[in-house]
Design a protein around this motif. Structure first.
Motif, PDB file in Angstrom:
ATOM      1  N   ASP A 166       0.897  -1.261   0.024  1.00  0.00           N
ATOM      2  CA  ASP A 166      -0.059  -0.040   0.048  1.00  0.00           C
ATOM      3  C   ASP A 166       0.973   1.420  -0.047  1.00  0.00           C
ATOM      4  OD1 ASP A 166      -2.100  -1.540   0.006  1.00  0.00           O
ATOM      5  OD2 ASP A 166      -2.849  -1.072   2.001  1.00  0.00           O
ATOM      6  N   GLY A 167       0.491   2.141  -0.641  1.00  0.00           N
ATOM      7  CA  GLY A 167       1.253   3.503  -0.692  1.00  0.00           C
ATOM      8  C   GLY A 167       2.509   3.495  -1.213  1.00  0.00           C
ATOM      9  N   THR A 168       3.081   2.669  -2.016  1.00  0.00           N
ATOM     10  CA  THR A 168       4.333   2.678  -2.887  1.00  0.00           C
ATOM     11  C   THR A 168       3.971   3.474  -3.788  1.00  0.00           C
ATOM     12  OG1 THR A 168       4.456   0.383  -2.408  1.00  0.00           O
ATOM     13  CG2 THR A 168       6.132   1.336  -3.594  1.00  0.00           C
ATOM     14  N   MET A 169       3.250   3.378  -4.957  1.00  0.00           N
ATOM     15  CA  MET A 169       3.093   4.215  -5.907  1.00  0.00           C
ATOM     16  C   MET A 169       1.390   4.300  -6.355  1.00  0.00           C
ATOM     17  SD  MET A 169       6.047   2.963  -8.682  1.00  0.00           S
ATOM     18  CE  MET A 169       6.161   4.056  -9.785  1.00  0.00           C
ATOM     19  N   SER A 170       0.798   5.255  -6.740  1.00  0.00           N
ATOM     20  CA  SER A 170      -0.596   5.543  -6.915  1.00  0.00           C
ATOM     21  C   SER A 170      -0.867   4.840  -8.462  1.00  0.00           C
ATOM     22  CB  SER A 170      -0.807   6.775  -7.397  1.00  0.00           C
ATOM     23  OG  SER A 170      -0.544   7.504  -8.447  1.00  0.00           O
ATOM     24  N   MET A 171      -2.152   4.606  -8.792  1.00  0.00           N
ATOM     25  CA  MET A 171      -2.357   3.956 -10.127  1.00  0.00           C
ATOM     26  C   MET A 171      -1.816   4.680 -11.342  1.00  0.00           C
ATOM     27  SD  MET A 171      -4.282   1.067 -11.145  1.00  0.00           S
ATOM     28  CE  MET A 171      -6.067   0.870 -10.542  1.00  0.00           C
ATOM     29  N   GLU A 172      -2.147   5.921 -11.142  1.00  0.00           N
ATOM     30  CA  GLU A 172      -1.666   7.083 -12.033  1.00  0.00           C
ATOM     31  C   GLU A 172      -0.102   7.143 -12.448  1.00  0.00           C
ATOM     32  OE1 GLU A 172      -3.442   7.849 -14.642  1.00  0.00           O
ATOM     33  OE2 GLU A 172      -2.000   9.242 -15.483  1.00  0.00           O
ATOM     34  N   GLU A 173       0.489   7.153 -11.269  1.00  0.00           N
ATOM     35  CA  GLU A 173       2.139   7.081 -11.394  1.00  0.00           C
ATOM     36  C   GLU A 173       2.394   5.527 -11.916  1.00  0.00           C
ATOM     37  OE1 GLU A 173       3.650   9.575  -7.404  1.00  0.00           O
ATOM     38  OE2 GLU A 173       3.068   7.420  -6.923  1.00  0.00           O
ATOM     39  N   LEU A 174       1.723   4.812 -11.513  1.00  0.00           N
ATOM     40  CA  LEU A 174       2.273   3.349 -12.114  1.00  0.00           C
ATOM     41  C   LEU A 174       1.927   3.157 -13.687  1.00  0.00           C
ATOM     42  CD1 LEU A 174       1.163   0.812  -9.529  1.00  0.00           C
ATOM     43  CD2 LEU A 174       3.107   1.040 -10.317  1.00  0.00           C
ATOM     44  N   ARG A 175       0.899   3.764 -14.123  1.00  0.00           N
ATOM     45  CA  ARG A 175       0.612   3.840 -15.635  1.00  0.00           C
ATOM     46  C   ARG A 175       1.556   4.537 -16.322  1.00  0.00           C
ATOM     47  NH1 ARG A 175      -2.291   4.842 -19.965  1.00  0.00           N
ATOM     48  NH2 ARG A 175      -1.683   7.274 -19.519  1.00  0.00           N
ATOM     49  N   GLU A 176       1.814   5.934 -15.850  1.00  0.00           N
ATOM     50  CA  GLU A 176       2.854   6.514 -16.491  1.00  0.00           C
ATOM     51  C   GLU A 176       4.342   5.920 -16.512  1.00  0.00           C
ATOM     52  OE1 GLU A 176       2.966  10.329 -14.411  1.00  0.00           O
ATOM     53  OE2 GLU A 176       1.110  10.703 -14.835  1.00  0.00           O
ATOM     54  N   ASP A 177       4.839   5.199 -15.252  1.00  0.00           N
ATOM     55  CA  ASP A 177       5.941   4.514 -15.407  1.00  0.00           C
ATOM     56  C   ASP A 177       5.988   3.308 -16.330  1.00  0.00           C
ATOM     57  OD1 ASP A 177       8.445   3.802 -13.819  1.00  0.00           O
ATOM     58  OD2 ASP A 177       7.433   1.962 -13.738  1.00  0.00           O
ATOM     59  N   ILE A 178       4.835   2.595 -16.422  1.00  0.00           N
ATOM     60  CA  ILE A 178       4.875   1.391 -17.148  1.00  0.00           C
ATOM     61  C   ILE A 178       5.095   1.977 -18.810  1.00  0.00           C
ATOM     62  CG2 ILE A 178       3.181  -0.150 -18.285  1.00  0.00           C
ATOM     63  CD1 ILE A 178       2.632  -0.914 -15.248  1.00  0.00           C
ATOM     64  N   ALA A 179       4.324   2.867 -19.144  1.00  0.00           N
ATOM     65  CA  ALA A 179       4.114   3.586 -20.300  1.00  0.00           C
ATOM     66  C   ALA A 179       5.465   4.214 -20.633  1.00  0.00           C
ATOM     67  CB  ALA A 179       3.142   4.528 -20.525  1.00  0.00           C
ATOM     68  N   ARG A 180       6.306   4.806 -19.913  1.00  0.00           N
ATOM     69  CA  ARG A 180       7.429   5.505 -20.183  1.00  0.00           C
ATOM     70  C   ARG A 180       8.559   4.214 -20.415  1.00  0.00           C
ATOM     71  NH1 ARG A 180      11.725   6.504 -17.469  1.00  0.00           N
ATOM     72  NH2 ARG A 180      10.845   5.760 -15.520  1.00  0.00           N
ATOM     73  N   ARG A 181       8.526   3.275 -19.542  1.00  0.00           N
ATOM     74  CA  ARG A 181       9.474   2.141 -19.695  1.00  0.00           C
ATOM     75  C   ARG A 181       9.235   1.435 -20.968  1.00  0.00           C
ATOM     76  NH1 ARG A 181      10.027  -2.000 -15.907  1.00  0.00           N
ATOM     77  NH2 ARG A 181       8.205  -1.436 -14.522  1.00  0.00           N
ATOM     78  N   ASP A 182       7.958   1.371 -21.250  1.00  0.00           N
ATOM     79  CA  ASP A 182       7.710   0.552 -22.394  1.00  0.00           C
ATOM     80  C   ASP A 182       8.205   1.322 -23.624  1.00  0.00           C
ATOM     81  OD1 ASP A 182       6.030  -1.240 -21.257  1.00  0.00           O
ATOM     82  OD2 ASP A 182       4.020  -0.408 -21.994  1.00  0.00           O
ATOM     83  N   ASP A 183       8.195   2.487 -23.679  1.00  0.00           N
ATOM     84  CA  ASP A 183       8.425   3.529 -24.776  1.00  0.00           C
ATOM     85  C   ASP A 183       9.993   3.510 -24.800  1.00  0.00           C
ATOM     86  OD1 ASP A 183       7.567   5.433 -26.699  1.00  0.00           O
ATOM     87  OD2 ASP A 183       9.145   6.677 -25.561  1.00  0.00           O
ATOM     88  N   MET A 184      10.673   3.349 -23.718  1.00  0.00           N
ATOM     89  CA  MET A 184      12.122   3.265 -23.841  1.00  0.00           C
ATOM     90  C   MET A 184      12.329   1.867 -24.285  1.00  0.00           C
ATOM     91  SD  MET A 184      13.731   5.206 -20.388  1.00  0.00           S
ATOM     92  CE  MET A 184      15.394   5.221 -21.204  1.00  0.00           C
ATOM     93  N   ASP A 185      11.879   0.737 -23.807  1.00  0.00           N
ATOM     94  CA  ASP A 185      12.299  -0.428 -24.162  1.00  0.00           C
ATOM     95  C   ASP A 185      12.169  -0.665 -25.616  1.00  0.00           C
ATOM     96  OD1 ASP A 185      13.059  -0.766 -21.679  1.00  0.00           O
ATOM     97  OD2 ASP A 185      11.154  -1.968 -21.057  1.00  0.00           O
TER      98      ASP A 185
END
Ligand code: CDP
Length: 232
Positions: A166-185
């Motif tokens: 709980d509280g590690t990252m919000s859903m929106e932060e996770l969505r952004e992080d995943i989209a950014r990593r996908d893009d770099m990868d």
């Protein structure tokens, strides 16, 4: 020789949060194979480098870190345990700072070459299920089974959200992080995330873990049976 002839290698690639590690571990257990989480290896390099004050832009230093580090993957009850230079780093490699920097370290061709070589060595005797981004395309291009596992970015963020404390990252932060990593990868020059031509694509958006696991096991048994028929 006979022993290795019976075994195959299974490559499972795909973007973050598609369920690769959970499914790969289950497939490995069912086949009695070794599971290898290659993302954990990139995370170890990122963790070690950051801990020594090395940024992803220090490409030569990052390569030296990858060269000098001793990574061990050990089977665990819940998930695979990851050890680096004799220390358990299973949890620390999942921190937010490692997660947000790992793709930048993974874009370094020198780091990739070192880790790919280690991964090829681990798979030499066959009987491994390896998950990552470039396994079917680059690390094990001759793997007998190749799966490209994907899901919508929303679903992937939701799964990660439910996995994290709980509280590690919000859903929106996770969505952004995943989209950014996908893009770099997907857009890096050296061995980017792309579906291998001969990989079977599975979209897990509306599938349970059990369903995905069963589909992959079906693909494996088809390939193994073909091998038996050819030998008869
Ligand atoms: O578990 P999650 O999907 O968040 O990622 P991971 O599998 O732990 O991988 C972390 C990062 O390592 C990915 O975002 C990639 O940048 C990199 N990676 C890679 O470049 N090649 C691989 N074979 C595995 C991971």
């Amino acid at each position: 020789m006979k022993q290795t002839d019976d075994h195959i290698n299974v490559a499972i690639d795909g973007p973050a949060g598609a369920g690769k590690s959970t499914v790969a571990k289950l497939v490995a257990e069912r086949l009695g194979y070794i599971y290898i989480d290659t993302g954990a290896m990139y995370r170890v390099v990122a963790y070690k480098a950051l801990a020594s004050g090395i940024s992803p832009d220090d490409t030569a230093e990052a390569v030296r870190t990858a060269e000098s580090i001793r990574i061990e993957l050990r089977p665990g009850m819940q998930r695979q345990q990851v050890w680096a230079d004799g220390k358990d780093v299973t949890d620390v490699i999942r921190s937010a700072s490692v997660t947000s920097n790992v793709s930048a370290f993974a874009a370094n061709p020198g780091v990739r070459e070192i880790l790919a070589r280690k991964q090829q060595e681990m798979a030499r005797k066959k009987g491994v299920v390896m998950d990552g981004r470039d396994i079917g395309t680059h690390v094990l291009p001759d793997a007998e089974v190749k799966v490209y596992l994907t899901a919508t970015v929303e679903k992937r963020a939701e799964r990660r959200f439910n996995e994290l404390p709980d509280g590690t990252m919000s859903m929106e932060e996770l969505r952004e992080d995943i989209a950014r990593r996908d893009d770099m990868d997907r857009n890096r020059e050296h061995s980017p995330l792309v579906q291998a031509e001969d990989a079977i694509r599975i979209d897990s958006t509306y599938m349970t873990i059990e369903e995905v696991t069963e589909s992959i096991l079906d693909i494996c048994s088809n390939v193994m049976n073909q091998g038996v028929e050819q030998n008869e």
